[in-house]
Design a protein around this motif. Structure first.
Motif, PDB file in Angstrom:
ATOM      1  N   LEU A   1      43.300  35.163  43.353  1.00  0.00           N
ATOM      2  CA  LEU A   1      44.400  35.020  42.409  1.00  0.00           C
ATOM      3  C   LEU A   1      43.958  34.431  41.075  1.00  0.00           C
ATOM      4  CD1 LEU A   1      47.203  33.855  44.866  1.00  0.00           C
ATOM      5  CD2 LEU A   1      46.529  36.159  44.203  1.00  0.00           C
ATOM      6  N   ARG A   2      42.670  34.154  40.924  1.00  0.00           N
ATOM      7  CA  ARG A   2      42.071  33.825  39.632  1.00  0.00           C
ATOM      8  C   ARG A   2      40.694  34.482  39.595  1.00  0.00           C
ATOM      9  NH1 ARG A   2      43.255  27.376  38.282  1.00  0.00           N
ATOM     10  NH2 ARG A   2      45.139  27.182  39.580  1.00  0.00           N
ATOM     11  N   SER A   3      40.295  34.944  38.412  1.00  0.00           N
ATOM     12  CA  SER A   3      38.957  35.530  38.291  1.00  0.00           C
ATOM     13  C   SER A   3      38.610  35.725  36.830  1.00  0.00           C
ATOM     14  CB  SER A   3      38.872  36.876  39.031  1.00  0.00           C
ATOM     15  OG  SER A   3      39.618  37.863  38.361  1.00  0.00           O
ATOM     16  N   LEU A   4      37.324  35.917  36.565  1.00  0.00           N
ATOM     17  CA  LEU A   4      36.868  36.339  35.242  1.00  0.00           C
ATOM     18  C   LEU A   4      36.881  37.857  35.193  1.00  0.00           C
ATOM     19  CD1 LEU A   4      35.041  33.557  35.958  1.00  0.00           C
ATOM     20  CD2 LEU A   4      34.228  34.044  33.659  1.00  0.00           C
ATOM     21  N   GLY A   5      37.030  38.400  33.978  1.00  0.00           N
ATOM     22  CA  GLY A   5      37.137  39.846  33.854  1.00  0.00           C
ATOM     23  C   GLY A   5      38.484  40.308  34.376  1.00  0.00           C
ATOM     24  N   ASP A   6      38.497  41.446  35.089  1.00  0.00           N
ATOM     25  CA  ASP A   6      39.730  41.984  35.689  1.00  0.00           C
ATOM     26  C   ASP A   6      40.839  42.136  34.647  1.00  0.00           C
ATOM     27  OD1 ASP A   6      39.207  42.515  38.426  1.00  0.00           O
ATOM     28  OD2 ASP A   6      39.169  40.364  38.835  1.00  0.00           O
ATOM     29  N   TYR A   7      40.502  42.702  33.496  1.00  0.00           N
ATOM     30  CA  TYR A   7      41.508  42.820  32.445  1.00  0.00           C
ATOM     31  C   TYR A   7      42.563  43.889  32.728  1.00  0.00           C
ATOM     32  CZ  TYR A   7      40.091  39.098  29.455  1.00  0.00           C
ATOM     33  OH  TYR A   7      39.880  37.822  28.962  1.00  0.00           O
ATOM     34  N   ARG A   8      42.435  44.575  33.844  1.00  0.00           N
ATOM     35  CA  ARG A   8      43.529  45.436  34.318  1.00  0.00           C
ATOM     36  C   ARG A   8      44.762  44.604  34.660  1.00  0.00           C
ATOM     37  NH1 ARG A   8      42.820  47.667  39.236  1.00  0.00           N
ATOM     38  NH2 ARG A   8      44.607  49.042  38.858  1.00  0.00           N
ATOM     39  N   TYR A   9      44.559  43.311  34.885  1.00  0.00           N
ATOM     40  CA  TYR A   9      45.672  42.422  35.249  1.00  0.00           C
ATOM     41  C   TYR A   9      45.986  41.416  34.137  1.00  0.00           C
ATOM     42  CZ  TYR A   9      44.040  44.319  39.684  1.00  0.00           C
ATOM     43  OH  TYR A   9      43.633  45.169  40.680  1.00  0.00           O
ATOM     44  N   LYS A  10      45.350  41.586  32.970  1.00  0.00           N
ATOM     45  CA  LYS A  10      45.521  40.618  31.877  1.00  0.00           C
ATOM     46  C   LYS A  10      46.011  41.272  30.584  1.00  0.00           C
ATOM     47  CE  LYS A  10      41.823  37.631  33.699  1.00  0.00           C
ATOM     48  NZ  LYS A  10      40.463  37.104  33.478  1.00  0.00           N
ATOM     49  N   TRP A  11      45.492  42.440  30.241  1.00  0.00           N
ATOM     50  CA  TRP A  11      45.885  43.100  29.005  1.00  0.00           C
ATOM     51  C   TRP A  11      47.337  43.605  29.081  1.00  0.00           C
ATOM     52  CZ3 TRP A  11      40.813  46.377  28.779  1.00  0.00           C
ATOM     53  CH2 TRP A  11      39.833  45.676  28.054  1.00  0.00           C
ATOM     54  N   PRO A  12      48.027  43.674  27.944  1.00  0.00           N
ATOM     55  CA  PRO A  12      49.336  44.348  27.926  1.00  0.00           C
ATOM     56  C   PRO A  12      49.197  45.814  28.347  1.00  0.00           C
ATOM     57  CG  PRO A  12      48.999  43.068  25.919  1.00  0.00           C
ATOM     58  CD  PRO A  12      47.685  43.077  26.648  1.00  0.00           C
ATOM     59  N   ALA A  13      50.284  46.376  28.867  1.00  0.00           N
ATOM     60  CA  ALA A  13      50.251  47.755  29.354  1.00  0.00           C
ATOM     61  C   ALA A  13      49.880  48.733  28.238  1.00  0.00           C
ATOM     62  CB  ALA A  13      51.603  48.121  29.960  1.00  0.00           C
ATOM     63  N   GLU A  14      50.310  48.431  26.986  1.00  0.00           N
ATOM     64  CA  GLU A  14      49.991  49.336  25.882  1.00  0.00           C
ATOM     65  C   GLU A  14      48.491  49.428  25.649  1.00  0.00           C
ATOM     66  OE1 GLU A  14      52.178  46.211  24.614  1.00  0.00           O
ATOM     67  OE2 GLU A  14      53.012  47.184  26.400  1.00  0.00           O
ATOM     68  N   ILE A  15      47.800  48.273  25.752  1.00  0.00           N
ATOM     69  CA  ILE A  15      46.346  48.275  25.563  1.00  0.00           C
ATOM     70  C   ILE A  15      45.673  49.026  26.705  1.00  0.00           C
ATOM     71  CG2 ILE A  15      44.294  46.791  25.560  1.00  0.00           C
ATOM     72  CD1 ILE A  15      45.818  44.774  23.933  1.00  0.00           C
ATOM     73  N   LEU A  16      46.125  48.793  27.929  1.00  0.00           N
ATOM     74  CA  LEU A  16      45.546  49.519  29.059  1.00  0.00           C
ATOM     75  C   LEU A  16      45.726  51.024  28.876  1.00  0.00           C
ATOM     76  CD1 LEU A  16      46.643  47.303  32.099  1.00  0.00           C
ATOM     77  CD2 LEU A  16      44.316  47.646  31.256  1.00  0.00           C
TER      78      LEU A  16
END
Length: 505
Positions: free
Chosen positions: A328-343
């Protein structure tokens, strides 16, 4: 990602012939797709699991022959390493890794801070467990110790470093076997120089180690994102290498040992455990860290509080973040951090629609913020075990501590016999030899404690190590092995009790 419990399959699986094993595994794995990244350039690709090869078994007259005890030992010792120190609170450390994935998604790094002021030379050690491929774990293992070491510098030393034409190394690393591809190295150096400039304007005369850990980890995680998005915003360019690092992820456990002071920062589900000897000569396991997963109620409450009530049933599903990610915490994994528009604009063109998880409404869902723990070492604290969850899935902290404790006692017999004094009588020598002969029965197979732990984690039973079990599990190819175990990375650091006893309170 946690491995299934080995006992779930083992009692049935080991009794099957090779053909039956293949049918069982093929039916279990058929059609299962995963996303990986290559080691050389971290380029994303997908593959279909369809094979059930048994890689290390030898065919003889049509029958599979398991590796011999000697061949098993060669496999186990392939990545082991040992480092000894002439002085300080850490006498030595042992490390080792055993892959289950191909390529391995775990990494590790260890090094001594070169410029950190103080009486004691601080030692940094990190275990990094990747997922979605090895890219993120490999990159942070090369960069994170420097980010933390820089944050530990007072502002005057930060400014001195910036002014240097030929930069000194902030960390002297050990057992550093890999390097970053040249084009990424330039990007990372630019990010680090910018980070140092920021530190020069914000660093304080007195160092807060916990704050430094947090600053270094969060800044590196932020840089993983910025290194993708800044070029994209400038000219629409997407670098698939930096993108693959940002979309894969890694959990991390990093320790900093400065004299009698032990700090451990944890992001995710790796763990650190201290082995302590009581007055009654009993081993006690002091678990320093807490995993960031669904077994941690405080962590669940934190995530629920950060999202609307109507997402309560979707933000955690099947004991995973958005039904996908175990830590439930990690470095990277920006699939779960960036806004949907950026993804949609950055990730979907390369990865596909699944780059955006289901029920993705109020990101970010994930943080790299560490929990940082402090422990003042005492002479009773004998060693520190840091390991990825591949080890902790197999054995408990107390089992691990007892195994290392027994190993400490037995490994003295790897050294030649030394007579305790001059002019010793023949009778005393004979008694000494008889005692040594009896004690040799407890001599471990492995000089390296990390190897010793991995051997027992995979092949251990209540009656000792079962060679057949160990050989079978080491024989399986990566697409099969993950049914039974995860990648394992282990570091065991031994403390100098006398040095710690003499440290001022």
């Amino acid at each position: 990602m946690h491995s299934p419990n080995i006992s779930l399959f083992w009692s049935t699986f080991i009794k099957l012939d090779i053909g039956s094993k293949q049918k069982l595994i093929s039916s279990y794995r058929s059609g299962y797709r995963v996303e990986q990244w290559t080691l050389s350039g971290y380029i994303p690709y997908t593959r279909l699991f369809h094979s059930s090869r048994v890689t290390n078994q030898i065919q003889k007259d049509g029958a599979a022959v398991l590796p011999s005890p000697q061949e098993v030992t060669i496999i186990l010792r392939k990545n082991e390493f040992n480092k000894e120190f002439p002085s300080g609170s850490v006498k030595s450390y042992d490390s080792n890794q055993l892959a289950s994935n191909d390529p391995i998604e775990d990494t590790r790094s260890e090094g001594k801070c070169k410029l950190t002021p103080g009486k004691f030379a601080g030692l940094l050690m990190g275990v990094f467990d990747g997922h979605g491929g090895p890219a993120c774990a490999q990159v942070i293992s090369k960069r994170l110790l420097n980010y933390i070491a820089a944050a530990l510098l007072p502002v005057d030393l930060v400014n001195n470093y910036i002014k240097q034409e030929h930069k000194e190394r902030l960390v002297e690393t050990y057992n550093d076997r890999a390097d970053i591809v040249p084009d990424l190295k330039v990007i990372y150096e630019n990010s680090f120089n910018q980070y140092m400039s920021n530190l020069a304007s914000t660093a304080k005369p007195e160092i807060d180690v916990k704050a430094s850990f947090e600053k270094g980890i969060l800044q590196l995680d932020n840089d993983l994102s910025r290194e993708v998005l800044e070029p994209f915003k400038a000219d629409g360019a997407i670098n698939p290498k930096t993108l693959s690092v940002a979309l894969s992820g890694a959990v991390a456990c990093i320790s900093y040992i400065d004299g009698p002071h032990l700090y451990v920062a944890n992001v995710g589900d790796c763990n650190a455990v201290i082995g302590t000897m009581t007055e009654d000569n009993e081993w006690v396991a002091k678990k320093i860290t807490k995993e960031h997963n669904t077994e941690n109620l405080d962590e669940l409450k934190r995530i629920w509080s950060e999202h609307p009530d109507d997402e309560r049933k979707t933000v955690i599903r099947r004991d995973r973040l958005l039904g996908e990610l175990a830590p439930l915490r990690s470095l990277g994994d920006y699939r779960y951090k960036w806004p949907a528009e950026i993804l949609s604009t950055v990730a979907v063109p390369l990865v596909g629609p699944k780059a955006i998880p289901a029920n993705y409404h109020t990101p970010p869902y994930l943080t790299a913020r560490p929990d940082v723990y402090y422990h003042r070492l005492t002479p009773k604290d004998k060693f520190l075990i840091m390991a990825s969850d591949g080890l902790w899935d197999m054995i408990t902290p107390l089992q691990a501590v007892k195994l290392v404790g027994e190993h400490m006692k037995g490994k003295v017999f790897f050294n030649p016999l030394k007579l305790p004094r001059k002019n010793i009588q023949l009778g005393d020598i004979n008694e000494l030899l008889l005692h040594r002969k009896e004690s040799l029965k407890s001599k471990p197979k492995d000089r390296n404690a990390a190897t010793h732990l991995i051997r027992h984690a995979i092949g251990g039973t209540e009656y000792g190590v079962d060679h057949s079990r160990l050989a079978h599990l080491l024989s399986l190819s990566s697409d099969v092995s993950r049914m039974f175990r995860d990648d394992m990375t282990v570091i065991v650091a031994y403390f100098d009790s006398e040095f710690i006893r003499q440290c001022p309170t």
